[in-house]
Enzyme design. Structure first.
Site, PDB file in Angstrom:
ATOM      1  CG  ASP A   1      -0.464   0.126   2.645  1.00 45.29           C
ATOM      2  OD1 ASP A   1       0.886   0.385   2.567  1.00 45.29           O
ATOM      3  OD2 ASP A   1      -0.916  -0.149   3.530  1.00 45.29           O
TER       4      ASP A   1
ATOM      5  CG  ASP B   1      -6.585  -4.697   1.967  1.00 45.87           C
ATOM      6  OD1 ASP B   1      -5.849  -4.388   2.899  1.00 45.87           O
ATOM      7  OD2 ASP B   1      -6.995  -4.019   0.952  1.00 45.87           O
TER       8      ASP B   1
END
Length: 379
Positions: free
Chosen positions: A95, A274
């Site tokens: 990320d 996720d």
């Protein structure tokens, strides 16, 4: 070395659910897929071997903010990137650190250049700019790296959400400029995914989807959901984004969520998910199972010697009893955290695998409706 590809395989006739295969230099990912979150290079309480053999994970996440602070880029680069450092040789997604910076509201300052924040470890000050975040993720070594964005709080008023989205788009241009000006680091291709923002406002989300699609990236993400907005609004915005993002690229819904959230979003056309929920909730005695939700702390499981979940294909879930897991949790034994975390992750991977089978068989809609009800049942 080749860029990520996505092969769309089957679309459900009654919903927008679909199956596909993402191919990266570290292997294939069958979609829809759930990605366990390995914040600091490890999925909490779970070994890489367990991720392979018990959970059957195909891709995991690493967190840019946390890995940048510890162990730091010098160590990761010396190791040859995160794959070599942690011994996970399937795909990794990193990320951008945008969400962590969003959650540090008290200690961060946002301007055009980027975000200045204080480390939660030692209070030291750091700047994340789009350029720096690209360089950090290059060094960490994810197969998929995320654009640096600003994540507005759920329910942000129109003006704030519009300014935030426009800043995210300007940062995205800078991400692509830096990404295209730098090389893959460790002998495999890295892929940059942009992130749709725009809060809960339909016109902003549509505009953001169009801007993101114009970048012709190998995949696209939907951000800024599950941050405090009502659940129906989340579904509404997710569906709208799926309708305006390219059909031939994978769609990643960031940070969502419960098993039933995931099934609903698969029905809208999302491919990748996720969330920390399976491991975090597992460590707090909440188990997601094929029959419903179990609070393993409850006395009713004290003498239940049946296995945790015989409905999923996971050696750990099929081996240990509810009574034994309850005993471990009550005794604060580390093994209890591992069993609960492995089970919940294996359940999530089983669930998206079952969704894939149902889409392929043309039965997704009726199966999903039944499962959404069943999975929310408190046992």
């Amino acid at each position: 070395m080749s860029a990520l590809t996505f092969q769309l395989e089957k679309t459900d006739p009654l919903t927008k659910a679909r199956t596909g295969t993402i191919t990266t230099d570290h292997g294939e990912i069958k979609t829809p897929i759930f990605m366990p979150v390995g914040t600091v290079g490890s999925v909490k309480a779970v070994t890489q071997q367990q991720l392979h053999e018990e959970v059957k994970a195909q891709i995991i996440l690493g967190n840019t903010y946390h890995l940048y602070l510890r162990p730091g880029l010098e160590i990761l680069e010396a190791a040859g990137g995160l794959h070599q450092f942690n011994g996970w040789h399937k795909p990794i997604l990193t990320d951008s650190g945008g969400y962590q910076v969003f959650s540090l509201a008290g200690t961060r300052k946002i301007n055009e250049e980027g975000v200045t924040f204080q480390s939660h470890i030692d209070g030291s000050r750091h700047l994340f700019s789009p350029e720096k975040v690209m360089d950090i993720q290059r060094t960490i070594g994810g197969d998929i790296i995320m654009a640096f964005d600003e994540c507005p709080p759920g329910g942000s008023e129109y003006k704030y959400a519009k300014n935030s989205m426009e800043l995210t788009h300007r940062w995205l241009d800078r991400c692509f400029t830096q990404f295209n000006a730098t090389q893959d680091k460790y002998g495999y291709t890295q892929n940059l995914f942009p992130i749709v923002q725009g809060g809960v406002h339909h016109d902003l989300r549509k505009a953001s989807c169009e801007y993101i699609a114009s970048k012709n990236a190998t995949g696209n993400a939907i951000g800024g959901l599950s941050v405090g907005e009502p659940i129906d609004t989340m579904y509404e915005i997710c569906a709208l984004c799926c309708d305006h993002l390219p059909q031939d690229k994978p769609r990643y819904l960031m940070g969502v969520g419960t098993p039933w959230n995931i099934l609903e979003a698969i029905g809208m056309g999302v491919d990748m998910f996720d969330c920390v929920m399976p491991t975090r909730n597992g460590r707090n005695a909440m188990l997601f199972t094929s029959k419903g939700i179990i609070n393993i702390d409850n006395k009713k499981w004290e003498k239940d010697f049946s296995v945790i979940d015989d409905g999923i294909d996971c050696p750990m879930s099929n081996y240990y009893s509810k009574a034994y897991l309850r005993h471990l949790m009550k005794s604060k034994e580390y093994l209890g955290l591992t069993i609960a975390s492995v089970h919940n992750l294996a359940f999530y991977l089983w669930l998206v695998g079952e969704a894939r089978k149902q889409i392929e068989g043309g039965n997704f809609k009726s199966w999903k409706e039944e499962m959404v009800m069943r999975l929310q049942t408190r046992l």
